[in-house]
Design an enzyme around this catalytic site. Structure first.
Site, short mmCIF file in Angstrom:
data_model
loop_
_atom_site.label_atom_id
_atom_site.label_comp_id
_atom_site.label_asym_id
_atom_site.label_seq_id
_atom_site.Cartn_x
_atom_site.Cartn_y
_atom_site.Cartn_z
N GLY A 184 0.79 -1.22 0.00
CA GLY A 184 0.00 0.00 0.00
C GLY A 184 0.83 1.27 0.00
CG ASP A 185 5.34 3.00 0.82
OD1 ASP A 185 5.48 3.36 1.99
OD2 ASP A 185 5.92 3.56 -0.14
#
Length: 218
Positions: free
Chosen positions: A158-159
Site C-alpha cells: 500500500g506504500d
C-alpha cells in the site's frame, strides 16, 4: 527481535532479485549499497510508528521527545495505560493517537498480542494479530515487522512510493494498485523486504534529483 540482514546478505539478496526479475535491474544499477532500516521493536516501536504517522519528520521527532519525557523514559504498555488520554494529549498527541496508544497497550496486557515473543509468529499471523488492534492498519503492521523486527519477506504494497517505483521498473504508465502490487511482488519472495528497501532507495534518489528517470511514453 529477528536479527536484521547483514550488508553481505543484502548484497546476495539483491543479486537473487535481479536474477529472478530483470525488471529490477535499473533500480539495482542506480541504487548504491544500503543498510537495513532498523528501529526499536516491541510496544515502543509500534507506538512510535503511530505517533509519527501523518506529520513531518521534524514534528514527529519533537512530539516523540515530549512523549518520552512525559513517560519519564518508560515507554511500556503499563506506563501508557497509567496515563489517561488527556494526559497523553498533553505530550503533543492527538486524541486519536493517544487512544491508539492505549488500544495497543491494552492488547499486550490482555494477551491479544505478545510483543516479547512476536517473532515466534509467521509473518501472516503476526500481521493478522497486529491489524486486529484498533488503529493498526496493514501498512503499519508490515512496516513494523520489517523495520522493528527485521523480517525479510514482508512487502507493504500500500506504500505509494513503492507503487511508483514499481511503475518505473515495469515501464508502466499507471502505478499498480495495492492488490496488484502484492501480486507483482510475489516474484520477489523470499526477499520482498530487500526489494522494498531497494525500491525506496531508488525512489528517494530520483526524487532528490540525484539521478534522472526516463519516463515511459504516455
Amino acid at each position: 527481535m529477528i536479527p536484521a540482514p547483514t550488508p553481505l546478505e543484502i548484497a546476495d539478496a539483491r543479486r537473487a532479485l535481479i536474477a529472478a526479475d530483470p525488471a529490477l535491474a535499473q533500480a539495482d544499477a542506480r541504487t548504491p549499497a544500503f543498510e537495513w532500516r532498523s528501529r526499536t521493536g516491541g510496544y515502543e516501536g509500534l507506538f512510535r510508528m503511530i505517533v509519527e504517522q501523518q506529520v513531518s519528520v521534524a514534528a514527529a521527532a519533537a512530539i516523540w521527545r515530549r512523549v518520552v519525557e512525559g513517560l519519564e523514559g518508560e515507554i511500556t504498555p503499563e506506563a501508557v495505560l497509567a496515563r489517561d488520554v488527556e494526559t497523553l494529549r498533553g505530550f503533543g498527541l492527538s486524541g486519536q493517537k493517544a487512544r491508539y496508544g492505549h488500544e495497543i497497550a491494552q492488547a499486550h496486557v490482555d494477551g491479544r498480542i505478545d510483543f516479547d515473543h512476536l517473532e515466534r509468529l509467521a509473518d501472516d499471523e503476526a500481521i493478522a494479530r497486529l491489524t486486529a488492534i484498533r488503529g493498526v492498519g496493514r501498512w503499519t503492521a508490515e512496516t513494523f515487522l520489517m523495520f522493528c523486527e527485521g523480517r525479510r519477506d514482508v512487502f507493504p504494497a500500500g506504500d505509494i512510493a513503492l507503487q511508483e517505483a514499481m511503475r518505473w521498473a515495469d515501464g508502466a504508465v499507471l502505478r499498480p494498485r495495492e492488490k496488484e502490487a502484492y501480486v507483482r511482488a510475489e516474484a520477489w519472495r523470499p526477499h520482498r523486504s530487500i526489494a522494498a528497501h531497494l525500491l525506496w532507495g531508488w525512489y528517494g534518489a530520483v526524487k532528490r534529483g540525484e539521478i534522472a528517470l526516463e519516463e515511459p511514453a504516455a
